[in-house]
Design an enzyme around this catalytic site. Sequence first.
Site, short mmCIF file in Angstrom:
data_model
loop_
_atom_site.label_atom_id
_atom_site.label_comp_id
_atom_site.label_asym_id
_atom_site.label_seq_id
_atom_site.Cartn_x
_atom_site.Cartn_y
_atom_site.Cartn_z
N ASP A 104 -1.90 -0.92 -63.95
CA ASP A 104 -2.38 -1.02 -62.57
C ASP A 104 -1.21 -1.54 -61.72
O ASP A 104 -0.18 -1.94 -62.26
CB ASP A 104 -3.56 -2.00 -62.51
N CYS B 95 -12.01 0.66 -56.54
CA CYS B 95 -10.69 0.07 -56.70
C CYS B 95 -10.87 -0.97 -57.78
O CYS B 95 -11.83 -1.75 -57.75
CB CYS B 95 -10.24 -0.58 -55.40
N HIS C 141 -9.50 -3.63 -58.40
CA HIS C 141 -9.45 -5.03 -57.99
C HIS C 141 -10.83 -5.54 -57.53
O HIS C 141 -11.08 -6.75 -57.54
CB HIS C 141 -8.49 -5.23 -56.82
#
Length: 266
Positions: A11, A183, A185
């Site tokens: 990532d 996403c 995150h």
Amino acid sequence: LPDSRPIGVFDSGVGGLTVARAILDLLPNESILYVGDSSHFPYGPKPLDEIRGYALEIARALIERDVKMIVVACNSVEVAAIEDVTRAAGVPVIGVIDPAVRAAVHATRRGDIGMIGTQATVNSGAYERALARTGADATLASKACPSFVEYVERGDTMSDELRAEAERYLADLSGVDTLILGCTHYPLLAGLIQMVVGPDVMLVSSAEETAKDVYAALVEGDVQRHDHGPPSHKFLSTGDPEQFRGLAEVFLGPEISRVEAARLGD
Ligand code: DGL
């Protein structure tokens, strides 16, 4: 055949640890080699060509370090480069978008699905295409939330400022019954996001679904690790390793020990 090589996961930073965590939970005997490209973070606002360049460099570094599979634990990389990464890799490559869409299609009650992600991901239309591929009778509304990843990389998942930002972003998605965290995150902000959208909206994150695909790929390819000793995990950051370790300790948990500084492509 038994295969003790690690699973490569990467990532732009710590977000992909949400996927790594899920893989460790489902496959506790497997070793993971994680790369966080913190020196180029964030990917989301960057042109796709630039993201593709970083992704290929990391994929090559993972192959050099002899991984048996690559998990693209970043939506922005997937939209920019999954085909190129797959071509370059020569080992199975697994992404996060189809698993998330599959889970959302199963979760939605009225067919009103929302998706939040980086600018790269939202602009690409990749989720709309993935939803169309399922043939499900559902619509997708999406919204880029560019500042979220910055908060996560600072370790801030709770501030008033972040909450105000979340309220602003998510106001546009009222009416959805299921919200994809597009996403990697964002699962780290799931508490906040759930609070802002309310309890009736089902949040879907790709981490667990992606880990199931990794599990199936290992079994189908017959490449599980059968060694009896404990697996060994390795975490590389192209940025400040100590900063990465601090966050990873919080977000991933006890499997993290040392983080090594990686200079890829030299
Ligand atoms: N975790 C990322 C994603 O899934 C990217 C965050 C960023 O670097 O912008 O899109």
